[in-house]
Write a protein that holds these residues in place. Structure first.
Motif, PDB file in Angstrom:
ATOM      1  N   MET A 319      56.309  43.514  41.392  1.00 63.30           N
ATOM      2  CA  MET A 319      55.736  42.175  41.549  1.00 63.30           C
ATOM      3  C   MET A 319      54.760  42.097  42.725  1.00 63.30           C
ATOM      4  N   ALA A 320      54.922  42.970  43.708  1.00 65.68           N
ATOM      5  CA  ALA A 320      54.049  42.924  44.885  1.00 65.68           C
ATOM      6  C   ALA A 320      52.559  42.967  44.511  1.00 65.68           C
ATOM      7  N   PRO A 321      52.159  43.793  43.528  1.00 69.83           N
ATOM      8  CA  PRO A 321      50.738  43.812  43.172  1.00 69.83           C
ATOM      9  C   PRO A 321      50.230  42.437  42.713  1.00 69.83           C
ATOM     10  N   LEU A 322      51.085  41.669  42.055  1.00 74.99           N
ATOM     11  CA  LEU A 322      50.660  40.353  41.564  1.00 74.99           C
ATOM     12  C   LEU A 322      50.394  39.405  42.735  1.00 74.99           C
ATOM     13  N   LEU A 323      51.239  39.474  43.747  1.00 78.84           N
ATOM     14  CA  LEU A 323      51.056  38.606  44.922  1.00 78.84           C
ATOM     15  C   LEU A 323      49.813  39.029  45.694  1.00 78.84           C
ATOM     16  N   ALA A 324      49.634  40.336  45.858  1.00 81.26           N
ATOM     17  CA  ALA A 324      48.448  40.829  46.574  1.00 81.26           C
ATOM     18  C   ALA A 324      47.188  40.407  45.836  1.00 81.26           C
ATOM     19  N   ASN A 325      47.247  40.479  44.503  1.00 78.71           N
ATOM     20  CA  ASN A 325      46.072  40.112  43.707  1.00 78.71           C
ATOM     21  C   ASN A 325      45.679  38.649  43.913  1.00 78.71           C
ATOM     22  N   VAL A 326      46.654  37.762  44.013  1.00 79.76           N
ATOM     23  CA  VAL A 326      46.327  36.344  44.222  1.00 79.76           C
ATOM     24  C   VAL A 326      45.557  36.188  45.539  1.00 79.76           C
ATOM     25  N   GLN A 327      45.971  36.911  46.565  1.00 81.32           N
ATOM     26  CA  GLN A 327      45.235  36.845  47.837  1.00 81.32           C
ATOM     27  C   GLN A 327      43.798  37.348  47.659  1.00 81.32           C
ATOM     28  N   LEU A 328      43.634  38.411  46.869  1.00 81.77           N
ATOM     29  CA  LEU A 328      42.277  38.944  46.684  1.00 81.77           C
ATOM     30  C   LEU A 328      41.423  38.015  45.812  1.00 81.77           C
ATOM     31  N   GLN A 329      42.063  37.282  44.901  1.00 82.70           N
ATOM     32  CA  GLN A 329      41.320  36.249  44.151  1.00 82.70           C
ATOM     33  C   GLN A 329      40.745  35.227  45.135  1.00 82.70           C
ATOM     34  N   LEU A 330      41.580  34.839  46.095  1.00 82.41           N
ATOM     35  CA  LEU A 330      41.154  33.828  47.071  1.00 82.41           C
ATOM     36  C   LEU A 330      40.077  34.375  48.008  1.00 82.41           C
ATOM     37  N   VAL A 331      40.174  35.651  48.343  1.00 87.73           N
ATOM     38  CA  VAL A 331      39.135  36.295  49.164  1.00 87.73           C
ATOM     39  C   VAL A 331      37.791  36.199  48.432  1.00 87.73           C
ATOM     40  N   ALA A 332      37.779  36.589  47.162  1.00 84.05           N
ATOM     41  CA  ALA A 332      36.538  36.555  46.379  1.00 84.05           C
ATOM     42  C   ALA A 332      36.023  35.122  46.264  1.00 84.05           C
ATOM     43  N   TYR A 333      36.932  34.214  45.939  1.00 84.48           N
ATOM     44  CA  TYR A 333      36.535  32.819  45.750  1.00 84.48           C
ATOM     45  C   TYR A 333      35.899  32.257  47.017  1.00 84.48           C
ATOM     46  N   HIS A 334      36.559  32.424  48.149  1.00 89.40           N
ATOM     47  CA  HIS A 334      36.060  31.801  49.379  1.00 89.40           C
ATOM     48  C   HIS A 334      34.760  32.450  49.863  1.00 89.40           C
ATOM     49  N   MET A 335      34.627  33.752  49.617  1.00 84.38           N
ATOM     50  CA  MET A 335      33.361  34.385  49.998  1.00 84.38           C
ATOM     51  C   MET A 335      32.235  33.851  49.118  1.00 84.38           C
ATOM     52  N   ALA A 336      32.480  33.743  47.825  1.00 88.17           N
ATOM     53  CA  ALA A 336      31.443  33.252  46.900  1.00 88.17           C
ATOM     54  C   ALA A 336      31.085  31.803  47.221  1.00 88.17           C
ATOM     55  N   LYS A 337      32.076  31.034  47.581  1.00 86.38           N
ATOM     56  CA  LYS A 337      31.847  29.628  47.890  1.00 86.38           C
ATOM     57  C   LYS A 337      30.980  29.499  49.146  1.00 86.38           C
ATOM     58  N   ARG A 338      31.331  30.305  50.136  1.00 85.25           N
ATOM     59  CA  ARG A 338      30.586  30.349  51.384  1.00 85.25           C
ATOM     60  C   ARG A 338      29.111  30.686  51.118  1.00 85.25           C
TER      61      ARG A 338
END
Ligand code: M6R
Length: 356
Positions: A319-338
């Motif tokens: 399950m750890a990969p799924l949690l890590a992936n959610v953080q990386l989704q947010l990394v991509a999202y916030h960088m793109a938004k910026r």
């Protein structure tokens, strides 16, 4: 509508706890510690499994192939576009699994048709009831993520990984303690993802790296597909160069690209041999002055070598990969938004790719 979110992508990232509860509903029973998938009642344990998919769904296939091999079933993930034109031998007793959110991706449909025409049994893991893949395959497992509007696949990827866990359990039927532990971890997952969503520092982290134009993502084992997915999401919506690597591959080439201007996101959970080896790779990039962001559950001392830390709750290795992936989704999202990008409809891309 977007229910008050700035983008469908952010809305869909936040829908993940609900999507997973839907996916698990009626399929996992904590009391008996068992997994049932009604639509797969008549499926037999295959001798081997071949998985075909594109893009994000291919990353889910890599994760699936790993789980199957761990369970003792020889399994390989193929890019559907390659499989369709360079179809490998398909041994008797092979199940060919197409992972496709839309169920309409032309390359994946071609790969499944190639498998069928050679007599193989096929299964579609899809989100869309009545989709072409669901109609053409012998079996279908629905991931029940609900509609996804953003071109970037988010909640459907997470739901695919949960669907893969259900599928593997159904095919291999470990039974006993293993299943009980898996069921408990699956039941905890939506709440843990909620914690990640509530507490993520991804938006602050990306502020540090606004001037960089190359981003690397590394991971080992089940975190390797997450590294690939982290990079795909990042390049897709920020338009910046991003690449995912198996951590051990760095020194076989990519390390030549690493400088003080290339942030490296490293996923490290647990405190085993794999974690220690990934930490070794973190030290390699640190020695080249790369800014290192470690995504970790805090079990190892990975944080000591990081410039920044993104935390995830502790869970099991699957399950750890799924949690890590959610953080990386947010990394991509916030960088793109910026960067003011067109997050829900990135240039040159379509939600469903219906041409080969
Ligand atoms: O509908 P599918 O799962 O078959 O789509 C496959 C890929 O086109 C898709 O995952 C694509 O890579 C996403 N836009 C990534 O976010």
């Amino acid at each position: 509508g977007k229910s008050g979110y700035d983008h469908f992508m952010l809305k869909e990232i936040h829908e993940q706890p609900t999507a997973l509860r839907q996916c698990l509903s009626g399929r996992v029973d904590e009391l008996s510690g068992s997994v049932t998938v009604e639509e797969l009642d008549d499926i037999q344990t295959p001798e081997t499994v071949q998985l075909v998919a594109c893009g994000t769904s291919y990353h889910a296939s890599l994760y699936a192939a790993s789980l199957l091999r761990d369970a003792g079933i020889p399994a390989n993930a193929y890019l559907a576009s390659e499989y369709a034109t360079s179809t490998p031998p398909i041994p008797d007793g092979t199940l060919v699994v197409g992972i496709t959110q839309s169920g309409e991706t032309a390359d994946t449909l071609s790969a499944l048709r190639a498998a069928r025409s050679r007599g193989a049994e096929t299964l579609a893991l899809t989100n869309v009831v009545g989709s072409t893949a669901s109609r053409e395959c012998d079996h279908v497992l629905y991931i029940r993520a609900g509609p996804e509007i953003g071109v970037a696949a988010t909640k459907t990827f997470t739901s695919q990984l949960v669907g893969v866990n259900l599928l593997v359990e159904r095919l291999v039927g470990q039974s006993g303690g293993g299943t009980r532990e898996l069921v408990a971890a699956l039941r905890n997952l939506p709440g843990q993802i909620q914690t990640v969503l509530d507490e993520s520092n991804a938006a602050e982290i990306v502020e540090e790296y606004g001037d960089c134009s190359s981003f690397f993502f590394i991971g080992r084992g089940l975190h390797f597909p997450v590294a690939l997915e982290g990079a795909l999401k990042f390049k897709e919506i920020t338009y910046e160069h991003a690449e995912g690597f198996a951590a051990g591959e760095l020194k076989h080439g990519p390390l030549a690209l690493v400088t003080a201007e290339t942030p490296v996101f490293a996923v490290v959970t647990g405190d085993d041999e794999r974690a220690r080896k990934t930490i070794g790779n973190v030290k390699e990039v640190e020695a080249r002055d790369a800014p290192v962001v470690v995504v970790t559950d805090g079990q190892s001392d990975a944080e000591r070598y990081a410039d920044a830390v993104i935390e995830i709750p502790e869970t099991n290795g699957r399950m750890a990969p799924l949690l890590a992936n959610v953080q990386l989704q947010l990394v991509a999202y916030h960088m793109a938004k910026r960067m003011g990008r067109s997050i829900d409809k990135p240039r040159n891309l379509a939600k469903s790719v219906t041409v080969e």
